[in-house]
Scaffold this active site. Structure first.
Site, PDB file in Angstrom:
ATOM      1  N   GLU A 169       6.179  -3.964   3.311  1.00 54.68           N
ATOM      2  CA  GLU A 169       7.504  -4.589   3.163  1.00 54.68           C
ATOM      3  C   GLU A 169       8.423  -3.823   2.193  1.00 54.68           C
ATOM      4  OE1 GLU A 169       8.855  -9.139   2.384  1.00 54.68           O
ATOM      5  OE2 GLU A 169       7.282  -8.757   3.947  1.00 54.68           O
ATOM      6  N   ASP A 195       4.485  -8.506   4.516  1.00 56.92           N
ATOM      7  CA  ASP A 195       3.850  -9.662   3.834  1.00 56.92           C
ATOM      8  C   ASP A 195       3.428 -10.664   5.097  1.00 56.92           C
ATOM      9  OD1 ASP A 195       4.485  -9.184   1.521  1.00 56.92           O
ATOM     10  OD2 ASP A 195       5.886 -10.784   1.153  1.00 56.92           O
ATOM     11  N   TYR A 249      -1.364 -14.842  -2.573  1.00 55.29           N
ATOM     12  CA  TYR A 249      -0.136 -14.761  -2.016  1.00 55.29           C
ATOM     13  C   TYR A 249       0.546 -16.069  -2.380  1.00 55.29           C
ATOM     14  CZ  TYR A 249       2.943 -14.210   1.890  1.00 55.29           C
ATOM     15  OH  TYR A 249       4.623 -14.146   2.680  1.00 55.29           O
TER      16      TYR A 249
END
Length: 777
Positions: free
Chosen positions: A9, A107, A338
């Site tokens: 990303e 992601d 995350y």
């Protein structure tokens, strides 16, 4: 030899991924080349949905007759020139003959899926795709994920939900914004920005502001007394003194507040004074003494919204600032998992990781004791922590199983890491145990209050077993604090009590009444607004109930911070310290929309719920998008009809301080100009440093030439808000202008950061000059 193309990303993630793949890698312009892998990256969203004029040039003009605009198939365009350069690199790598497999390493969530899907479609990718799904960016986690790549088809429903969210926002936002702007051109300068998520969020803030403006304070009185009991005697004095209680070797004093039944508020000053007179110096009796044990569970693990709310309460961080720190801890420091998660649970396959993670966290002295407790448990308490059914994309935010280099973290990152680390350790500790004491002292029995006397209530709280609270030490007296959960001023507060005995007599040492006023509701902060967004506008404090309502919230954990910043960016909301204040423009937008469905948190909450069902295969993308198109058509029709003849009346602000003509509001400022008389040229422009100056500020500047209080909501080039005093000044050519009346402005320095300001720094303005007393700037 064939190669695998890995698309991340952002560049930093691409470089991290290359470190765990077989090397060496050669650095190229926009990609890395290894013996078996090519690693390249997006830079966030390289590709976005096209503007309406890409479908038909006629849409360059905003006309009601062309609405609603609902493309049969959405077009994609490269975002900007910087994106175009990297998009060219990605497209070239996708077209290489030696690349036979593509790995989506964006992601692991709805937005990452969308970034890759748009990029891959725009580049006309045809090669098979595998999905890299990461919960943390540690080397071990990345290596393991590469050995367990998942088929892209497994995430088809996630991609459908992502596309549906993006297209729904385009359809509703584009059509509603154009319809409102067309009809309100005479009232607003610039576009009237509306959206599927931002408008109901604005409505929550604006309606609270209307409540505050309409609020009329009412006086009431409280009566507080201090009571004294003599030293305890005999067996009572000989018993062991409980920890935390006052010693018994002298007079034992405590405070109480008068209550009529359950209500402490007294309607009139006369009644309050009568109670004071009746009780002053009199004897009282402890007529009730109850002690109850209270057990308090550890708070659940963090999801992003809870982390943002508590960081705002504790440190004043905006939602955006907390997310940025959490993202750095995930990507750069590899210290947290995350962050863009909506789950507060772990999965069963992570149970074996808990003690090793606790041991790594406990390597730091400040966490050692709490970590030692967790690692020493024979059986971990997992019932409230592990729940596979409550984890969809990602589990709760916890520390990673790697060395955490706190010395390399900035102050924001350290604070967020500390919150997550302590919460992770605390959740495995026992309940905190308190002893709650309730005391009623009756004064003057047989002399008033229907001969029952005057009852004063007292409340004490003693921590018996620290349990999970011991993990926080002095860092947080209440780890579950919430700015909206504040007690009213008339509530009895907990105090440290001496040992008291039911039935004993006490002396009223001091008693007085105090005048109070009812207070309006508090303005939303980032913390309380995030809570309201999470539960579609309903204020819910209970952890379990919040969990049940998450699927129907406004926006997602990943997007809520951006929505708040968007409202500030378009001038609908301003920051005043921690408070979010609806501007006059924001208030007018919601007033004009009235009860339109677009302002309903329940409606957008139900849409978010349906997007979740699309992810789970329980709803159809086609049906959802059909409903969105129908809603857009109804919205355009309703806005056309209800706003067609709306005119926001222009304010008059009194005589011009220079020429005496009436100052009148217009679209861009406040001036003495009129069609039949150009006036003297005196004008206060509405726009200054990212803020629209409201009428009240303009009136004060016209009347006195300065603002006595600092004006909030200005934004510097960094994007951070600041407050400043304003003053009128005159240039050498005789023109009047509004300047910042601050030392830093006069010295040519930048405005201070909002975080460095004190809300109490309010100047009196007594030394500031009035209009006309400053002949030159």
């Amino acid at each position: 030899m064939s190669k695998t193309l890995v698309i991340a990303e952002k560049p930093s993630v691409g470089q991290d991924l290359a470190r765990v793949l077989k090397g060496p890698f050669q650095k190229k312009e926009g990609w890395l080349e290894g013996p078996e892998h090519v690693v390249t990256w997006a830079v966030g969203h390289l590709v976005q949905l096209a503007e309406p004029d890409e479908y038909d040039p006629k849409f360059k003009s905003w006309r009601m007759a062309d609405l609603p605009i609902v493309p049969e198939r959405f077009k994609l365009v490269v975002r900007d020139e910087r994106s175009r350069k990297q998009m060219t690199v990605v497209t070239k790598q996708l077209g290489r003959d030696d690349v036979d497999v593509v790995v989506n390493a964006c992601d692991a969530g709805r937005e990452g899926e969308l970034i890759f899907a748009y990029l891959y479609e725009k580049a006309k990718g045809k090669k098979p795709v595998r999905r890299l799904w990461l919960n943390s960016m540690t080397s071990a986690a990345m290596k393991e994920a590469f050995t367990a790549l998942r088929p892209a088809e497994e995430f088809a429903r996630l991609e459908q939900a992502a596309r549906s969210r993006s297209e729904a926002d385009w359809i509703v936002g584009m059509n509603a914004t154009r319809a409102a702007t067309i009809r309100l051109r005479s009232s607003f300068d610039g576009a009237v920005s509306l959206g599927r998520v931002q408008t109901p969020t604005l409505a929550i803030i604006a309606r609270r502001e209307e409540e505050i403006k309409a609020f009329k304070p009412e006086p009431y009185w409280l009566v507080d007394a201090t009571f004294a009991a003599g030293p305890l005697k005999g067996e009572q004095a000989g018993t062991e003194q409980p920890a935390g209680e006052q010693p018994d070797d002298g007079e034992r004093t405590y405070a109480g507040r008068f209550h009529a039944g359950t209500k402490p508020r007294i309607a009139t000053e006369l009644q309050a004074l009568e109670i004071v007179k009746a009780c002053e110096g009199k004897l009282g009796t402890i007529t009730k003494l109850e002690k109850k044990e209270q057990r308090e569970k550890a708070p659940m693990l963090y999801d992003l919204t809870t982390l943002q709310r508590e960081a705002n309460n504790r440190y004043g961080f905006s939602a955006k600032r907390t997310l940025a720190a959490a993202q750095r801890l995930y990507e750069e420091h590899k210290a947290l998992t995350y962050p863009r998660t909506n789950s507060r649970y772990l999965t069963s396959d992570m149970v074996a990781e808990i003690k090793p993670i606790a041991a790594l966290v406990g390597a730091r002295r400040e966490y050692a004791k709490a970590a030692e407790y967790v690692t020493g448990l024979d059986l971990l308490p997992l019932a409230r922590v592990v729940n596979d059914a409550k984890v969809t994309d990602h589990h709760a935010i916890i520390p990673t199983r790697s060395e955490h280099m706190l010395d390399k973290m900035g102050s924001d990152d350290k604070r967020i890491y500390d919150m997550a680390a302590r919460r992770f350790l605390a959740v495995f500790h026992t309940e905190a145990v308190f002893e709650n004491t309730r005391v009623e002292t009756t004064v003057g029995a047989g002399e008033g209050e229907q001969d029952g006397g005057y009852v004063f209530r007292t409340r004490g709280k003693l921590l018996l077993v620290p349990g999970w609270r011991g993990v926080y030490d002095e860092v947080a007296a209440d780890a579950k604090a919430d700015s909206e959960g504040r007690g009213e001023e008339d509530e009895v507060t907990d105090q440290q009590l001496p040992r008291l005995v039911a039935g004993e007599q006490v002396q009223t040492r001091q008693i007085e009444s105090a005048r109070k006023e009812t207070k309006p509701p508090r303005r939303y902060s980032d913390a309380s607004l995030l809570g309201a967004m999470e539960t579609a506008g309903k204020l819910v404090d209970d952890d379990e109930l919040r969990e049940a309502m998450k699927d129907s919230g406004i926006g997602t954990p990943a997007t809520r911070a951006a929505i708040i910043e968007r409202l500030i960016e378009v001038g609908y909301v301003e920051r005043d310290g921690r408070a979010l204040v609806a501007s006059e423009k924001g208030l007018n937008v919601i007033r004009l929309l009235n009860e339109h469905a677009l302002t309903s948190p329940d409606l957008t909450g139900s849409w978010e719920h349906r997007l979740g069902k699309i992810e789970r295969g329980e709803d159809s993308r086609e049906k959802f998008m059909g409903d969105i198109a129908g809603f857009a058509q109804e919205t355009v029709k309703e806005l056309d009809e209800t706003l067609k003849d709306v005119r926001i009346p222009r304010a008059t602000l009194g005589p011009c301080p220079v020429c005496g003509h009436e100052i009148v509001e217009n679209r861009k400022g406040y001036s003495c100009w009129a069609r039949d008389d150009p006036g003297c040229g005196f004008v206060i422009w509405k726009s200054k440093a990212g803020k629209q100056l409201p009428i009240a500020v303009a009136r004060e500047l016209i009347k006195t030439g300065y603002t006595a209080r600092a004006v909030t909501g200005f934004r510097g080039r960094s994007g951070r808000s600041f407050r400043a005093h304003l003053a009128m000044s005159q240039t050498e050519d005789g023109k009047w202008r509004v300047e910042f009346d601050e030392a830093w402005a006069k010295e040519g320095a930048k405005p201070p950061d909002a975080e460095a300001e004190s809300a109490d720094e309010i100047a009196t303005g007594s030394e500031r000059a009035k209009v006309g007393e400053r002949s030159a700037a």
